[in-house]
Structure formats: structure tokens, C-alpha cells
Design an enzyme around this catalytic site. Structure first.
Site, PDB file in Angstrom:
ATOM      1  CD  GLU A  59      -1.678  -2.410   1.668  1.00 27.46           C
ATOM      2  OE1 GLU A  59      -2.543  -3.296   1.757  1.00 27.46           O
ATOM      3  OE2 GLU A  59      -0.476  -2.576   2.033  1.00 27.46           O
ATOM      4  CG  PHE A 121     -10.493  -9.216  11.065  1.00 23.52           C
ATOM      5  CD1 PHE A 121      -9.284  -9.728  11.535  1.00 23.52           C
ATOM      6  CD2 PHE A 121     -10.721  -9.227   9.700  1.00 23.52           C
ATOM      7  CE1 PHE A 121      -8.332 -10.232  10.667  1.00 23.52           C
ATOM      8  CE2 PHE A 121      -9.782  -9.735   8.824  1.00 23.52           C
ATOM      9  CZ  PHE A 121      -8.591 -10.241   9.309  1.00 23.52           C
ATOM     10  CD  GLN A 122      -7.805  -6.989   7.424  1.00 20.24           C
ATOM     11  OE1 GLN A 122      -8.692  -6.721   6.616  1.00 20.24           O
ATOM     12  NE2 GLN A 122      -6.662  -7.549   7.046  1.00 20.24           N
ATOM     13  CE  LYS A 171     -17.531  -6.223   3.007  1.00 17.30           C
ATOM     14  NZ  LYS A 171     -16.875  -7.511   3.327  1.00 17.30           N
ATOM     15  CG  MET A 494      23.255  11.488   2.802  1.00 17.65           C
ATOM     16  SD  MET A 494      24.449  12.503   1.880  1.00 17.65           S
ATOM     17  CE  MET A 494      23.553  12.795   0.360  1.00 17.65           C
TER      18      MET A 494
END
Length: 602
Positions: A59, A121-122, A171, A494
Site C-alpha cells: 500500500e 477485525f482489521q 463497508k 549518505m
């Protein structure tokens, strides 16, 4: 009439409304990754052909790809991720877009409204987590609000100072039926950024500039964000005045690199002439830049004798870091148009003699050739990273293709900024404000989607490229011929450079141990792997990389000890630059032995 009173044939699911609104906004591509909470949108995507979906492998990469798409096209990039870890994985990309003022709309899934706050959940508090990571965010709880909020989000993302906007979609809202009223006129009830500059401020700025004896124009990413016409007007204004011009890292391409009036990039790894011109100027015009610490160095010593004009779309940026004498709030294109008109209307003549003397001093600084490097020419010589970038640039011109450059973050990023000559805006995509390792590959993916026939090159380091290397799989799936050009010095370059110069050579955890074989890695992702280990191999590898119509990883093994100069050490001033390895970093705020001209003596 409520949604329940409307005829069934007039109602759409929340997911369908999302896609209808995106289509009405002109969206043609979404970068995303599916999950349970957003499956209604993915089901709706499956049943239409107007909007293309690009399946990324992480993502974070979805947001960076949308950034690359947005920065190269000037459009709003669109991201679609699921709830919980899908949304939290996107946060780094959102902060990157916020820091660099990139317009992105990120659609995140959320658990059903009745489960919000239940540790379902999630579930994650996406709006709470992303509040400091976005320009604005929304949690939609009513399906009839979906269309309006999607359109509003696009307006907020691109209006004023651009930035990322999150829309959190439970949802059940995506499943429920509601009405869609089409695209309204752009706007927001309370967000109406100022775009037209104040006429009195424009006149005052022109008066200051015409009275200048040592002027400089300092242009940043805001000029590019304002559109290609702003860059054209910047060039017109600089030519009209005869003044020197420098760009920030984010502003490269806003003014042609080949122009005689261009001093190069300024800041921590900017050119000698750009930094000393900034330090010694008497009037500075900053347009579309935010006086970032990587540009200003030590604030108490930043351009101490100058009057400062700051033109910016974001009023909160003015006087935030540096006190200025003439603020101008507005869109960069409109400001430049107004400055040109006011300059022509003001009959006062600039002090041409003083400006000629100023140019003579600048040419003296430019004669130092601060980007000069020594490359052994024998076929078996070690490749200098600067030489690798230089040859990549020169050979890319032979392709006659429109070329876009993305980078990861580190020494390679600064070398690319120094040695690539950007003649046009929107061809340079790099992570400036956040400095996000792993940005370049997915950003290149987004650019290649937007410009399938263009040459898109990610200039990378061997450490940064591993941050999002999984996106090679996305390149393979969509047959995107992105070229990854790795400057491989087997160090976090760096980090090693700072440890060498500022931490007594204690190389704590900066060695990239257990590196993969990048040639085999490319092949395992269905791409082409190439390698150059010495000067005699470099040109052939570059030419093959540029010719192959497939994803390529070119592993360029470069000098492990090479550092990126010039360099203004953190906490130092513009006239305390290090021009090479023989210089020492100044101790504290100032250092005895700094010449009036600016060269650090040892």
C-alpha cells in the site's frame, strides 16, 4: 426525497457512487490493493471499463505510484486500500505527499459503522491516524454523502497548496443504496484559498527588485505545482529582468538548466554559485518555496543582508521559518503574470551597472566548477557515481524520448539533481520533504502508467531500492518498461558520508551487508538484469538498458568511498560549504578560517 423514497432503478450502491464520482472527476487509473472492507468497490470495478486499476504489491507503493502519476501529469492521483493494515501501510506515502504538496485522494476501507470502536477485525482509527498525515480527511457514515464528499475531496486535494486527502469508507456504506447527484461546481463551504495576488504587494515587490544591486530569483516546487504555464512565465520573468535564478530540489525543471541565467540547485548539496549568490544577495524573490532547512542552513546566518520577497499559495508558510519584507499570497502562475505586467508598467530602470558587477562576481564563483570530478579513463577503472549519471544523461538524449527521472533517497538522489539537466517541468520526481527511501520505483511505475511511450528511469541506491523492490512484480504484470539504475556502493551512502565527515568515521550500521545479486533478482521478476563493474562496461550497459522494452535493473558498481559535494553541513551557513574531501566540517555555529568568498579552509 430520501434514498428510501427514490425508485430502485435510480439508486446506486455506495461503491458504485464512488466510481461514478471518480469517473466524473476524470479519473482513469487507480493504484490499489484489495481487502475485505473494500471488496464492494473491487466488485464494482470489475463490472466497468472506464477506470483502470493497477494492482501494487504494497500500500505504501500505491501512494508513491499515485504521487508519480500526479507529479508527472498535474492530475490528482487516486489510491484504494483496505481497512486496518491497508490504511496504516499507506501512511508513509501520505506524509510524503503532504510534505511535497502532491494532490492525492486515498480511499480507505473501514469496518461497518456499527462496529467502529469495537476493535473489530482489521479496524484502525484511520481518520485519527491520518489527521496529521493529510491535508484533510473524511469518515463517511451515510451513503447519500458519498458523491458529494468524493468531489469535495478532489477540490481540497488540488486547490491552494495541493496535498493528500483520505476518505474512510465503512463497508456498509459501500453496500447500502443511495443517490448520486452528479459533479457539483468545485468548492468547499469554508475552504477558499487565495489565488489572486494583492496588487499593492506586487508593486512593492517590483520596486524592491528594480532597486536591487545583487538580486536573485529562488523558485521551488510551487511553481511546478501551479502548472506548466507558471514555469514558462518564470522563464519569461527571469529573462525580462536579467537576474540570476536558482531552483530548490523540488523546483528542478521550473527553469531550463541549460539557460545562462541558471545557477543550478541551491541548498545542502547545491552549487557553489547558487549558495553564495543566496548568501550575498541584497534582494531575494522566493516564489513557490518554503525556506526549508536544507536550503537555508543555519537560519541566523541565512542571507543576512537581503530584503526578502516571499510569494506562496500557502499563507501559513510565510514568516514561518524566515521573516520576510514583502509577502505575496497567491497562485504562482498568477503572481508571475502580475509581476511581469508590473515590471513592464514600472518605468524605473534597474541599476544595470550594479547587476553587471553582480554577474561578474557570480561568474567568478561559477568558474570554480564545483561539480567537477576526476574519472580515470582506462577501461578497467572504477566508475565514479557522478560519471555514471553523466553518461546516463548523455546517452538518454540519443533515444530522443521524453524522459522522466525518479529517485530513491540518498547520495544517488543528490548526484542526479546535480548532474541531470532538467529543461522542462514535471520530469523530475523525488522525495524532498520526507526523504522516503523506497519512493523511486513505485513513483516510476505511476509515471510509466501515465506515459507508456516515455523513457522512465529510477535512479537508485542499492539500499533504497530494497525498500519497495516487490514492485518489480507490478512492472512485470503490466509490462511497464521502467529502468532501475542502481549506483551500488555497498553502503547506505549518505549515512556513511555523514558518519565520515561528522562522526569521526564511525560507520555504525551503514554497510549494506548481504546484498542480493541484482541481475538474478531482476530475472526472477521477469525483467532484465545488467551489471557494469568498470568504466569500459558502462556505456554498453546503459545503451542496452535504454533499448530493452522490458523492466530493467542495471547494477552499476561505483566507487565505495566517493562522497557527494558540495555540501553544507547541518547547522552551517551557505558560506561554510565543503567543496571536497579536503575540507573539514565547521565546528559549531562558525569556524575560523572561512574566507570572505566562502571556501572552507583547512
Amino acid at each position: 426525497m430520501s434514498a428510501t423514497e427514490r425508485p430502485a432503478q435510480d439508486l446506486l450502491s455506495g461503491a458504485e457512487i464512488v466510481l461514478r464520482a471518480l469517473k466524473d472527476q476524470g479519473v482513469d487509473v487507480i493504484f490499489g490493493y484489495p481487502g475485505g472492507a473494500v471488496l464492494p468497490i473491487y466488485d464494482a470495478l470489475f463490472q466497468q471499463n472506464a477506470i483502470r486499476h493497477i494492482l501494487v504489491r504494497h500500500e505504501q507503493a500505491a501512494v508513491h505510484a499515485a504521487e508519480g502519476y500526479a507529479r508527472s501529469t498535474g492530475k490528482v492521483g487516486v489510491v484504494l486500500v483496505t481497512s486496518g493494515p491497508g490504511a496504516t501501510n499507506a501512511v508513509t506515502g501520505l506524509v510524503d505527499a503532504l510534505m511535497d504538496s502532491i494532490p492525492v485522494v486515498c480511499l480507505t476501507g473501514q469496518v461497518p459503522t456499527h462496529l467502529i470502536g469495537n476493535d473489530a477485525f482489521q479496524e484502525a482509527d484511520t481518520t485519527g491516524i491520518t489527521r496529521p498525515a493529510t491535508k484533510h480527511n473524511y469518515l463517511i457514515k451515510n451513503v447519500d454523502d458519498v458523491g458529494r464528499i468524493v468531489h469535495e475531496a478532489f477540490y481540497v486535494a488540488r486547490a491552494g497548496r495541493p496535498g493528500p486527502v483520505v476518505i474512510d469508507l465503512p463497508k456498509d456504506v459501500l453496500i447500502n443504496k443511495g443517490s448520486y447527484r452528479g459533479r457539483p461546481e468545485d468548492g468547499h463551504r469554508s475552504y477558499r484559498p487565495t489565488t489572486e495576488p494583492d496588487a499593492a504587494s506586487i508593486r512593492r515587490a517590483v520596486e524592491m527588485l528594480k532597486a536591487a544591486k545583487r538580486p536573485v530569483v529562488y523558485a521551488g516546487g510551487g511553481v511546478i505545482n501551479a502548472g506548466p504555464e507558471a514555469s514558462r512565465l518564470l522563464t519569461e520573468f527571469v529573462h525580462l529582468t536579467g537576474f540570476p535564478c536558482t531552483n530548490t530540489l523540488m523546483g528542478l525543471g521550473a527553469f531550463p538548466a541549460s539557460d545562462r541565467q541558471f545557477l543550478g540547485m541551491l541548498g545542502m548539496h547545491g552549487t557553489y554559485e547558487a549558495n553564495l549568490a543566496m548568501h550575498g544577495c541584497d534582494v531575494m524573490l522566493n516564489i513557490g518555496a518554503r525556506f526549508d532547512d536544507r536550503v537555508t542552513g543555519r537560519l541566523s546566518a541565512f542571507s543576512p543582508g537581503s530584503l526578502k520577497i516571499h510569494a506562496d499559495i500557502d499563507p501559513s508558510s510565510i514568516n514561518k521559518n524566515v521573516r520576510v519584507d514583502c509577502p505575496i499570497v497567491g497562485d504562482a502562475e498568477k503572481i508571475l503574470r502580475a509581476l511581469i505586467a508590473a515590471w513592464k508598467a514600472d518605468e524605473t530602470k534597474p541599476d544595470t551597472g550594479a547587476i553587471a558587477a553582480w554577474w561578474k562576481q557570480i561568474e567568478g564563483w561559477r568558474a570554480r566548477d564545483c561539480l567537477r570530478f576526476r574519472q580515470a579513463t582506462s577501461a578497467d577503472a572504477i566508475i565514479k557515481p557522478q560519471y555514471a549519471i553523466q553518461r546516463l544523461y548523455e546517452l538518454s538524449l540519443e533515444t530522443r524520448k521524453d524522459t522522466f527521472i525518479t529517485t530513491e533517497v540518498g547520495q544517488h538522489q543528490m548526484w542526479a539533481a546535480q548532474y541531470w539537466k532538467f529543461e522542462r517541468p514535471n520530469r523530475w520526481m523525488t522525495s524532498g520533504g520526507l526523504g522516503t527511501m523506497g519512493y523511486g520505483l513505485p513513483a516510476a511505475m505511476g509515471v510509466q502508467i501515465a506515459y507508456p511511450d516515455a523513457l522512465v528511469i529510477d535512479i537508485a541506491g542499492e539500499a533504497s531500492i530494497l525498500m519497495n523492490i516487490q514492485e518489480m512484480s507490478t512492472l512485470a504484470q503490466y509490462r511497464l518498461p521502467v529502468k532501475v539504475f542502481i549506483l551500488n556502493n555497498e553502503y547506505m551512502g549518505m549515512v556513511r558520508q555523514w558518519q565520515e565527515l561528522l562522526h569521526g568515521g564511525r560507520y555504525s550500521e551503514s554497510y549494506s551487508a548481504a546484498l542480493p545479486d541484482f541481475v538474478k533478482l531482476a530475472e526472477s521478476f521477469h525483467g532484465v538484469g545488467l551489471r557494469a563493474t568498470k568504466v569500459g562496461e558502462l556505456d554498453d550497459v546503459i545503451r542496452e538498458m535504454l533499448t530493452v522494452d522490458r523492466p530493467v535493473i542495471a547494477d552499476i558498481c561505483v566507487d565505495q568511498k566517493e562522497n557527494c559535494f558540495p555540501m553544507i553541513p547541518s547547522g552551517a551557513a551557505h558560506n561554510e560549504m565543503l567543496l571536497g574531501p579536503e575540507d573539514e566540517a565547521p565546528k559549531g555555529a562558525s569556524k575560523p578560517g572561512v574566507t570572505e568568498e566562502g571556501m572552507v579552509l583547512v
